[in-house]
Design an enzyme around this catalytic site. Structure first.
Site, mmCIF file in Angstrom:
data_model
loop_
_atom_site.group_PDB
_atom_site.id
_atom_site.type_symbol
_atom_site.label_atom_id
_atom_site.label_comp_id
_atom_site.label_asym_id
_atom_site.label_seq_id
_atom_site.Cartn_x
_atom_site.Cartn_y
_atom_site.Cartn_z
ATOM 1 N N ASP A 138 -2.185 -6.858 7.663
ATOM 2 C CA ASP A 138 -3.597 -6.495 7.509
ATOM 3 C C ASP A 138 -4.149 -6.933 6.155
ATOM 4 O O ASP A 138 -3.798 -8.009 5.680
ATOM 5 C CB ASP A 138 -3.772 -4.990 7.748
ATOM 6 C CG ASP A 138 -3.073 -4.125 6.696
ATOM 7 O OD1 ASP A 138 -2.054 -4.574 6.129
ATOM 8 O OD2 ASP A 138 -3.539 -2.994 6.448
ATOM 9 N N GLY A 193 -0.330 -4.999 0.718
ATOM 10 C CA GLY A 193 -1.539 -4.689 -0.042
ATOM 11 C C GLY A 193 -1.713 -5.548 -1.279
ATOM 12 O O GLY A 193 -2.835 -5.798 -1.722
ATOM 13 N N GLU A 232 5.088 -6.854 7.447
ATOM 14 C CA GLU A 232 4.707 -5.701 8.275
ATOM 15 C C GLU A 232 5.367 -5.646 9.651
ATOM 16 O O GLU A 232 5.483 -4.569 10.226
ATOM 17 C CB GLU A 232 3.178 -5.664 8.443
ATOM 18 C CG GLU A 232 2.426 -5.278 7.180
ATOM 19 C CD GLU A 232 2.298 -6.408 6.176
ATOM 20 O OE1 GLU A 232 1.902 -6.140 5.035
ATOM 21 O OE2 GLU A 232 2.594 -7.568 6.528
ATOM 22 N N GLY A 255 0.828 -1.194 0.000
ATOM 23 C CA GLY A 255 0.000 0.000 0.000
ATOM 24 C C GLY A 255 0.864 1.247 0.000
ATOM 25 O O GLY A 255 2.091 1.178 -0.102
#
Length: 348
Positions: free
Chosen positions: A145, A114, A137, A65
């Site tokens: 996520d 992402g 992450e 992302g």
């Protein structure tokens, strides 16, 4: 609309092609909105039978992302624009996960963060010799996520917990072995695969099977027993103690890797995966992940992790709390707590 994604119709097939090569096709908010709008339009069009998702030139598929936007938000607007990004990105993840028409994701290259969030909801997930899959992450103080709680917790053999904590990178063969990918094709066969799918969208499974090849041996398979043993606990301290008690080179290497990761993120990830396993639907998972995201975004580890790993590239993050013991159950409870009703995440 945005130039960072190419959106086309080829007869009965919708085609989303990420086109932000300088950033390895990392997702911006505009890209998420454009994908979402196209998928919504195609969902209501009976003439569209399937969707192909790939990347334009370069070492794609999608490296994650918009980390710079998120860090700027954490430092400058109290996390407001970052939360807006997460909210709408997660809506796209859920939209894809519940999509009625088959999506074929070509994970031909770097598939991280992402990128995992938009690849794993696809019914068909094609890996190649270029695939590099990871949820890295913990290295930047965020958390796995974009549906990572759901996808990783369901891999079995504690592989998801291992990937979430260590940020280990899997190649295409390992992705197929783990069930992350459904097919393994040589990259040179992808143009043919896409052309044939556009011609016969009702035959996707058969086309991908016909073009599949036997991948090289999956290296991680040789470590599967060790992963299942050492990463068995949902308590981070237990995992570290298990690795410490093993005098093998492999255990030493994984322990050294974990020593560089955010203790807060590692504990968040273990709880996230444990809780996700008990959820019945993906929307509940995304609501949980949005609660986590809205809080870890503005905690010290995220801005510091991005500084050390991505901005300054010094790889010397000063985590806060600095030790696993310092990450209390009270802190985790705060991170996972429900948001005010009007701030909770909801699907599109």
């Amino acid at each position: 609309m945005t130039d960072d994604i190419n959106i086309h119709r080829h007869g009965a097939v919708g085609h989303l092609s990420l086109n932000r090569p300088k950033a390895l096709h990392a997702l911006t908010l505009d890209m998420c909105h454009a994908m979402s709008a196209a998928l919504r339009e195609w969902a209501g069009d009976d003439a569209v039978e399937a969707v192909v998702l790939d990347h334009a030139e370069g070492r794609g598929f999608c490296a994650g992302g918009d980390i710079n936007l998120l860090r700027n938000s954490a430092l400058n607007d109290g996390g407001a624009s970052g939360r807006a990004f997460f909210h709408d990105e997660y809506q796209l993840n859920h939209q894809m996960m519940t999509y009625d028409k088959p999506i074929v994701a070509f994970m031909d290259g770097i598939t991280m963060g992402g990128g995992v969030g938009i690849a794993l909801p696809a019914k068909y997930r094609v890996a190649t010799e270029h695939t590099r899959f990871a949820m890295p992450e913990t290295g930047i103080g965020l958390f796995p996520d974009v549906g990572g709680g759901w996808h990783l917790s369901r891999l079995g053999g504690r592989l998801g917990q291992f990937l979430a904590l260590t940020g280990a990178r899997l190649d295409g063969a390992e992705c197929l072995w783990a069930g992350i990918a459904t097919h393994y094709l040589p990259a040179e066969k992808l143009p043919e695969a896409k052309a044939r799918i556009i011609e016969h969208p009702g035959r996707i499974a058969g086309i991908l099977s016909e073009l599949s090849v036997t991948p090289p041996p999956a290296r991680i398979e040789g470590n599967a027993d060790k992963i299942a043993k050492h990463f068995a606990s949902d308590r981070y301290e237990d995992i570290l103690a298990s690795l410490e008690a093993d005098d093998s080179d492999w255990a030493a290497k994984e322990l050294a890797t974990l020593g560089t990761k955010s203790p807060q993120t590692c504990k968040v990830a273990l709880r996230q995966l444990a809780e996700s396993q008990n959820l019945d639907n993906f929307a509940d998972n995304m609501a949980m992940e949005y609660r986590i995201a809205s809080r870890v975004l503005t905690r010290p580890d995220f801005a510091e992790g991005v500084r050390a790993v991505i901005v300054d590239k010094t790889n010397d993050p000063k985590w806060d709390p600095a030790t696993p013991e310092g990450v209390s159950d009270e802190l985790l409870d705060q991170i996972f707590a429900p948001l005010p009703a009007d701030e909770e995440w909801k699907p599109l």
